[in-house]
Every structure is written in structure tokens, then in C-alpha cells.
Design an enzyme around this catalytic site. Structure first.
Site, PDB file in Angstrom:
ATOM      1  CB  CYS A   1      -0.896  -0.133   1.438  1.00  0.00           C
ATOM      2  SG  CYS A   1      -1.896   1.306   1.256  1.00  0.00           S
TER       3      CYS A   1
ATOM      4  CB  CYS B   1      -2.136   5.254   1.855  1.00  0.00           C
ATOM      5  SG  CYS B   1      -2.660   5.488   0.093  1.00  0.00           S
TER       6      CYS B   1
ATOM      7  CB  CYS C   1      -2.872  -3.410  -2.829  1.00  0.00           C
ATOM      8  SG  CYS C   1      -4.432  -2.766  -3.465  1.00  0.00           S
TER       9      CYS C   1
END
Ligand code: SF4
Length: 93
Positions: A50, A52, A67
């Protein structure tokens, strides 16, 4: 990383969204930034971590943030989208 890598990531995300009844972010700018981050991590780190979330650096621990991450279903359910705003809950018709 090539445009093809990003498009391949987009296709994967699209297929997953379809399977789960989610939709991708309709804001193309935000969407392509996340897809780019995922494709970059895949190329550099060997998995679509990911973009983020903070990695610990331990691949075993960080598996949960590849992900689609461990958290996305709950986030989508509670907030309407995942943390990165890649996947969104489909609006009720
Ligand atoms: S927050 Fe969204 S983009 Fe990030 S790993 Fe989870 S599902 Fe993927």
C-alpha cells in the site's frame, strides 16, 4: 516502471473491484497516483505494498499491507472507501 505496469495494476484493481462489488475512485488524478504507487512498490519491493501505509521493512509483517490490504473491507464498510481511496463502496441504486 512503464505506463504498461500502471495499466496492468489498474486492470487488476478493476477486476478485484468487480469481483467484490466495489468501484474504483472516479477521480482519475487520485486514482492514478495510487496505481502508480502500487506499481512502483511492486517493481522496487517485489509486492504491491500500500502506498498510503508505512512498511515495517519486515516482509512477513508487511504482508498484511499488500494490496488489497487486510483493512480495506472494514474501511470501505465504515468510511465508504479504503485508506488510499482506491476502492469505494458502490452507491445504492
Ligand atoms: S488501503 Fe486501499 S490501496 Fe492501500 S492496500 Fe488497502 S486496498 Fe490497497
Amino acid at each position: 516502471m512503464t505506463e504498461e505496469d500502471i495499466e496492468a495494476t489498474r486492470a487488476e484493481a478493476k477486476a478485484y473491484a468487480k469481483e467484490k462489488g466495489y468501484v474504483l475512485n472516479v477521480d482519475e488524478k487520485q486514482l492514478s497516483a495510487v496505481l502508480r504507487g502500487l506499481a512502483r512498490n511492486k517493481e522496487r519491493l517485489g509486492a504491491a505494498y500500500c502506498p498510503c501505509r508505512l512498511r515495517s521493512g519486515d516482509p512477513e509483517k508487511d504482508r498484511i499491507i499488500v494490496c488489497p490490504c487486510l483493512y480495506h473491507e472494514q474501511e470501505i464498510e465504515e468510511q465508504g472507501s479504503c485508506h488510499c481511496r482506491l476502492f469505494f463502496k458502490k452507491k445504492a441504486e
